[in-house]
Design a protein around this motif. Structure first.
Motif, PDB file in Angstrom:
ATOM      1  N   MET A   1     -16.805   9.690  -1.086  1.00 20.41           N
ATOM      2  CA  MET A   1     -15.648   8.975  -0.594  1.00 20.41           C
ATOM      3  C   MET A   1     -14.403   9.800  -0.917  1.00 20.41           C
ATOM      4  SD  MET A   1     -14.344   5.126  -1.536  1.00 20.41           S
ATOM      5  CE  MET A   1     -15.835   4.354  -1.025  1.00 20.41           C
ATOM      6  N   SER A   2     -13.562   9.968   0.063  1.00 20.25           N
ATOM      7  CA  SER A   2     -12.349  10.753  -0.139  1.00 20.25           C
ATOM      8  C   SER A   2     -11.283   9.915  -0.855  1.00 20.25           C
ATOM      9  CB  SER A   2     -11.811  11.240   1.210  1.00 20.25           C
ATOM     10  OG  SER A   2     -11.285  10.158   1.937  1.00 20.25           O
ATOM     11  N   ALA A   3     -10.224  10.580  -1.264  1.00 15.03           N
ATOM     12  CA  ALA A   3      -9.143   9.891  -1.969  1.00 15.03           C
ATOM     13  C   ALA A   3      -8.456   8.873  -1.063  1.00 15.03           C
ATOM     14  CB  ALA A   3      -8.131  10.902  -2.484  1.00 15.03           C
ATOM     15  N   ILE A   4      -8.325   9.204   0.213  1.00 12.88           N
ATOM     16  CA  ILE A   4      -7.695   8.275   1.161  1.00 12.88           C
ATOM     17  C   ILE A   4      -8.553   7.029   1.346  1.00 12.88           C
ATOM     18  CG2 ILE A   4      -6.951   7.988   3.561  1.00 12.88           C
ATOM     19  CD1 ILE A   4      -5.073   9.710   1.945  1.00 12.88           C
ATOM     20  N   GLU A   5      -9.861   7.232   1.480  1.00 12.73           N
ATOM     21  CA  GLU A   5     -10.764   6.081   1.638  1.00 12.73           C
ATOM     22  C   GLU A   5     -10.738   5.197   0.399  1.00 12.73           C
ATOM     23  OE1 GLU A   5     -14.025   8.226   4.570  1.00 12.73           O
ATOM     24  OE2 GLU A   5     -14.321   8.252   2.407  1.00 12.73           O
ATOM     25  N   GLN A   6     -10.737   5.801  -0.770  1.00 10.40           N
ATOM     26  CA  GLN A   6     -10.676   5.021  -2.007  1.00 10.40           C
ATOM     27  C   GLN A   6      -9.364   4.261  -2.103  1.00 10.40           C
ATOM     28  OE1 GLN A   6     -13.211   4.692  -4.319  1.00 10.40           O
ATOM     29  NE2 GLN A   6     -11.902   3.043  -5.067  1.00 10.40           N
ATOM     30  N   TYR A   7      -8.286   4.900  -1.680  1.00 15.68           N
ATOM     31  CA  TYR A   7      -6.980   4.234  -1.683  1.00 15.68           C
ATOM     32  C   TYR A   7      -6.996   3.014  -0.755  1.00 15.68           C
ATOM     33  CZ  TYR A   7      -2.085   3.373  -0.538  1.00 15.68           C
ATOM     34  OH  TYR A   7      -0.892   2.766  -0.311  1.00 15.68           O
ATOM     35  N   LEU A   8      -7.595   3.167   0.414  1.00 18.46           N
ATOM     36  CA  LEU A   8      -7.662   2.041   1.351  1.00 18.46           C
ATOM     37  C   LEU A   8      -8.495   0.887   0.782  1.00 18.46           C
ATOM     38  CD1 LEU A   8      -8.050   3.973   4.711  1.00 18.46           C
ATOM     39  CD2 LEU A   8      -6.031   2.789   3.853  1.00 18.46           C
ATOM     40  N   VAL A   9      -9.613   1.204   0.147  1.00 14.09           N
ATOM     41  CA  VAL A   9     -10.439   0.166  -0.469  1.00 14.09           C
ATOM     42  C   VAL A   9      -9.665  -0.535  -1.579  1.00 14.09           C
ATOM     43  CG1 VAL A   9     -12.515  -0.228  -1.867  1.00 14.09           C
ATOM     44  CG2 VAL A   9     -12.634   1.232   0.152  1.00 14.09           C
ATOM     45  N   ASP A  10      -8.993   0.250  -2.430  1.00 15.01           N
ATOM     46  CA  ASP A  10      -8.216  -0.336  -3.526  1.00 15.01           C
ATOM     47  C   ASP A  10      -7.059  -1.179  -3.003  1.00 15.01           C
ATOM     48  OD1 ASP A  10      -9.907   0.867  -5.326  1.00 15.01           O
ATOM     49  OD2 ASP A  10      -8.565   2.564  -5.727  1.00 15.01           O
ATOM     50  N   SER A  11      -6.429  -0.737  -1.919  1.00 15.85           N
ATOM     51  CA  SER A  11      -5.333  -1.508  -1.326  1.00 15.85           C
ATOM     52  C   SER A  11      -5.848  -2.837  -0.779  1.00 15.85           C
ATOM     53  CB  SER A  11      -4.672  -0.721  -0.201  1.00 15.85           C
ATOM     54  OG  SER A  11      -4.067   0.432  -0.709  1.00 15.85           O
ATOM     55  N   TYR A  12      -7.007  -2.807  -0.151  1.00 11.88           N
ATOM     56  CA  TYR A  12      -7.601  -4.036   0.380  1.00 11.88           C
ATOM     57  C   TYR A  12      -7.916  -5.007  -0.752  1.00 11.88           C
ATOM     58  CZ  TYR A  12     -10.982  -7.176   2.519  1.00 11.88           C
ATOM     59  OH  TYR A  12     -11.653  -8.285   2.949  1.00 11.88           O
ATOM     60  N   ARG A  13      -8.518  -4.494  -1.826  1.00 12.89           N
ATOM     61  CA  ARG A  13      -8.847  -5.355  -2.964  1.00 12.89           C
ATOM     62  C   ARG A  13      -7.586  -5.923  -3.604  1.00 12.89           C
ATOM     63  NH1 ARG A  13     -13.371  -1.499  -5.686  1.00 12.89           N
ATOM     64  NH2 ARG A  13     -15.059  -1.997  -4.253  1.00 12.89           N
ATOM     65  N   ALA A  14      -6.546  -5.116  -3.692  1.00 13.33           N
ATOM     66  CA  ALA A  14      -5.289  -5.593  -4.272  1.00 13.33           C
ATOM     67  C   ALA A  14      -4.693  -6.699  -3.413  1.00 13.33           C
ATOM     68  CB  ALA A  14      -4.304  -4.439  -4.419  1.00 13.33           C
ATOM     69  N   ALA A  15      -4.779  -6.546  -2.095  1.00  9.86           N
ATOM     70  CA  ALA A  15      -4.255  -7.581  -1.199  1.00  9.86           C
ATOM     71  C   ALA A  15      -5.063  -8.871  -1.328  1.00  9.86           C
ATOM     72  CB  ALA A  15      -4.279  -7.086   0.238  1.00  9.86           C
ATOM     73  N   GLN A  16      -6.377  -8.757  -1.505  1.00 11.59           N
ATOM     74  CA  GLN A  16      -7.228  -9.938  -1.634  1.00 11.59           C
ATOM     75  C   GLN A  16      -6.970 -10.684  -2.944  1.00 11.59           C
ATOM     76  OE1 GLN A  16      -9.331 -11.137   0.758  1.00 11.59           O
ATOM     77  NE2 GLN A  16      -8.397  -9.521   2.000  1.00 11.59           N
ATOM     78  N   HIS A  17      -6.664  -9.958  -4.008  1.00  8.31           N
ATOM     79  CA  HIS A  17      -6.461 -10.569  -5.321  1.00  8.31           C
ATOM     80  C   HIS A  17      -5.000 -10.856  -5.630  1.00  8.31           C
ATOM     81  CE1 HIS A  17     -10.636 -10.092  -6.467  1.00  8.31           C
ATOM     82  NE2 HIS A  17     -10.593  -8.847  -6.043  1.00  8.31           N
ATOM     83  N   GLY A  18      -4.106 -10.425  -4.752  1.00  9.02           N
ATOM     84  CA  GLY A  18      -2.689 -10.681  -4.974  1.00  9.02           C
ATOM     85  C   GLY A  18      -2.067  -9.816  -6.058  1.00  9.02           C
ATOM     86  N   THR A  19      -2.653  -8.673  -6.319  1.00 10.33           N
ATOM     87  CA  THR A  19      -2.112  -7.746  -7.312  1.00 10.33           C
ATOM     88  C   THR A  19      -1.333  -6.638  -6.607  1.00 10.33           C
ATOM     89  OG1 THR A  19      -4.157  -6.466  -7.283  1.00 10.33           O
ATOM     90  CG2 THR A  19      -3.992  -8.210  -8.933  1.00 10.33           C
ATOM     91  N   PRO A  20      -0.497  -5.903  -7.332  1.00  7.57           N
ATOM     92  CA  PRO A  20       0.267  -4.821  -6.691  1.00  7.57           C
ATOM     93  C   PRO A  20      -0.652  -3.714  -6.169  1.00  7.57           C
ATOM     94  CG  PRO A  20       0.989  -5.161  -8.961  1.00  7.57           C
ATOM     95  CD  PRO A  20      -0.156  -6.078  -8.721  1.00  7.57           C
ATOM     96  N   GLN A  21      -0.214  -3.100  -5.089  1.00  7.27           N
ATOM     97  CA  GLN A  21      -1.005  -2.019  -4.508  1.00  7.27           C
ATOM     98  C   GLN A  21      -0.944  -0.779  -5.381  1.00  7.27           C
ATOM     99  OE1 GLN A  21       0.084  -1.152  -0.517  1.00  7.27           O
ATOM    100  NE2 GLN A  21      -1.118  -2.818   0.308  1.00  7.27           N
ATOM    101  N   PRO A  22      -2.010   0.021  -5.376  1.00 12.03           N
ATOM    102  CA  PRO A  22      -1.993   1.262  -6.138  1.00 12.03           C
ATOM    103  C   PRO A  22      -1.090   2.293  -5.460  1.00 12.03           C
ATOM    104  CG  PRO A  22      -4.007   1.114  -4.866  1.00 12.03           C
ATOM    105  CD  PRO A  22      -3.292  -0.188  -4.692  1.00 12.03           C
ATOM    106  N   PRO A  23      -0.629   3.288  -6.207  1.00 15.65           N
ATOM    107  CA  PRO A  23       0.199   4.329  -5.579  1.00 15.65           C
ATOM    108  C   PRO A  23      -0.646   5.170  -4.631  1.00 15.65           C
ATOM    109  CG  PRO A  23      -0.287   4.918  -7.834  1.00 15.65           C
ATOM    110  CD  PRO A  23      -0.812   3.530  -7.634  1.00 15.65           C
TER     111      PRO A  23
END
Length: 69
Positions: A1-23
């Motif tokens: 998994m590339s860094a961009i793909e991991q960022y997108l997954v982390d952003s999705y999880r952050a949106a689902q849990h209501g936490t701030p998005q990763p940089p």
């Protein structure tokens, strides 16, 4: 998994849990490089060496070779 793909997954999880998005990837790369350079210069001063950038000295030697006698 590339860094961009991991960022997108982390952003999705952050949106689902209501936490701030990763940089986004690469955002702080220049700041890290600057801090490493500053630390190296600081260590040079503590060791009693010149704090000049080593690449600058190497470039000067390359561009201005010593003239044979």
């Amino acid at each position: 998994m590339s860094a961009i793909e991991q960022y997108l997954v982390d952003s999705y999880r952050a949106a689902q849990h209501g936490t701030p998005q990763p940089p986004p990837p690469g955002r702080d790369d220049l700041a890290v490089l600057r801090s490493v350079r500053t630390e190296a210069r600081f260590r040079a001063v503590l060791d009693g060496r010149p704090a000049a950038h080593p690449w600058r000295a190497a470039l000067h030697r390359l561009l201005h070779p010593a003239r044979p006698c």
